[in-house]
Design an enzyme around this catalytic site. Structure first.
Site, short mmCIF file in Angstrom:
data_model
loop_
_atom_site.label_atom_id
_atom_site.label_comp_id
_atom_site.label_asym_id
_atom_site.label_seq_id
_atom_site.Cartn_x
_atom_site.Cartn_y
_atom_site.Cartn_z
N GLY A 49 55.07 92.43 37.63
CA GLY A 49 54.75 93.68 38.31
C GLY A 49 55.79 94.20 39.28
N ASP A 104 54.59 93.40 44.03
CA ASP A 104 54.14 94.77 43.79
C ASP A 104 52.95 95.10 44.67
OD1 ASP A 104 52.55 92.94 42.45
OD2 ASP A 104 52.52 94.01 40.55
N ASP A 107 46.57 91.96 47.12
CA ASP A 107 45.17 92.37 47.02
C ASP A 107 44.35 91.35 47.83
OD1 ASP A 107 42.76 93.36 46.12
OD2 ASP A 107 43.04 92.86 44.04
N LYS A 135 46.32 95.99 50.09
CA LYS A 135 44.93 96.44 50.20
C LYS A 135 44.26 95.66 51.34
CE LYS A 135 44.22 97.41 45.26
NZ LYS A 135 43.58 96.91 44.02
N PHE A 156 41.87 100.37 42.01
CA PHE A 156 42.85 99.90 41.03
C PHE A 156 43.96 100.94 40.82
CE2 PHE A 156 44.44 98.91 36.78
CZ PHE A 156 44.66 97.56 36.92
N ASP A 163 50.60 97.40 35.88
CA ASP A 163 50.05 97.72 34.56
C ASP A 163 48.53 97.76 34.54
OD1 ASP A 163 49.69 94.85 34.85
OD2 ASP A 163 49.23 94.84 32.71
N ARG A 169 53.46 100.31 33.23
CA ARG A 169 54.53 99.75 34.07
C ARG A 169 55.72 100.69 34.20
NH1 ARG A 169 53.22 94.40 34.90
NH2 ARG A 169 52.42 93.24 33.13
P1 5GP Z 1 45.92 88.94 44.67
O1 5GP Z 1 44.45 89.29 44.64
O2 5GP Z 1 46.11 87.49 44.37
O3 5GP Z 1 46.56 89.35 45.97
O4 5GP Z 1 46.59 89.80 43.55
C1 5GP Z 1 47.07 89.22 42.40
C2 5GP Z 1 47.63 90.16 41.39
O5 5GP Z 1 46.58 91.00 40.91
C3 5GP Z 1 48.71 91.13 41.84
O6 5GP Z 1 49.99 90.54 41.91
C4 5GP Z 1 48.63 92.14 40.72
O7 5GP Z 1 49.32 91.65 39.59
C5 5GP Z 1 47.13 92.17 40.42
N1 5GP Z 1 46.51 93.33 41.07
C6 5GP Z 1 45.77 93.37 42.20
N2 5GP Z 1 45.37 94.63 42.48
C7 5GP Z 1 45.87 95.41 41.48
C8 5GP Z 1 45.81 96.83 41.20
O8 5GP Z 1 45.23 97.66 41.90
N3 5GP Z 1 46.48 97.23 40.06
C9 5GP Z 1 47.14 96.39 39.24
N4 5GP Z 1 47.73 96.92 38.18
N5 5GP Z 1 47.21 95.06 39.48
C10 5GP Z 1 46.59 94.58 40.58
#
Ligand code: 5GP
Length: 180
Positions: A49, A104, A107, A135, A156, A163, A169
């Site tokens: 990403g 990228d 979350d 976020k 999202f 993606d 992407r």
């Molecule tokens: P985490 O919840 O571990 O911080 O996020 C892990 C991964 O989830 C991110 O690196 C990303 O690949 C995916 N992700 C989280 N939120 C989003 C979003 O809003 N859009 C997309 N495309 N991927 C997301």
């Protein structure tokens, strides 16, 4: 009408324009350049990403810097310990270097926590996080990103490297899911 894209079965509306993203990336590159002046810095891009963000960030970084890439992989180990995470493709020697993880989006922050746990085993001098998107409402992690492009709501998003089932992407802008 607002610009929209369709990817697979979903529609997305324009959220951040290219110019806004690129200006913010320039700011982040400038801050990193100032903070890591005279230090051995490694920008560590988390694939897939962050590829576009890392590319623009590196181009805007006006000084010597290493750029390296890793993939985070989860697999079920042969032992009953269950899920094991590893960093694939980490070739850079991080010992005594300053690492900035280029993500990228942060979350829940759980991916970054795992990445930092694994990177610490390589004995870098320091580790910080630079993420284009963050976020805050979803965050549950231990390591808060120091460098953030944009705080965004818990919705999202796709584009600029991010993606939806491998599509989106290549978009220059960032788009937000339109609820059905
Ligand atoms: P985490 O919840 O571990 O911080 O996020 C892990 C991964 O989830 C991110 O690196 C990303 O690949 C995916 N992700 C989280 N939120 C989003 C979003 O809003 N859009 C997309 N495309 N991927 C997301």
């Amino acid at each position: 009408m607002e610009k929209q894209v369709a990817l697979h079965d979903k529609k997305f509306s324009l959220y951040l324009e290219e110019e806004i993203i690129l200006n913010r990336v320039k700011d982040l590159a400038f801050s990193l350049r100032q903070d890591y002046n005279q230090k051995e810095l490694v920008l560590l891009c988390i694939l897939n990403g962050a590829f576009m963000f890392a590319s623009d960030l590196a181009k805007d970084f006006d000084g010597p810097v290493e750029v390296s890439f890793v993939k985070v992989s989860s697999y079920v180990g042969t032992e009953s310990t269950g899920k094991v995470d590893e960093l694939i493709g980490l070739t850079a020697n991080l010992k005594n270097k300053h690492v900035v993880i280029v993500e990228d989006i942060v979350d829940t922050g759980l991916t970054i926590d795992k990445v930092i746990f694994l990177l610490n085993q390589k004995h870098p001098e320091s580790i910080e996080i630079c993420t284009l998107l963050y976020k805050p409402e979803a965050f549950l992690g231990k390591h808060r990103p120091k460098y953030v492009g944009f705080d965004i709501p818990n919705k999202f998003v796709v584009g600029y490297g991010l993606d939806y089932n491998e599509l989106g992407r290549n978009l220059k802008e960032i788009y937000q899911l339109i609820p059905e």
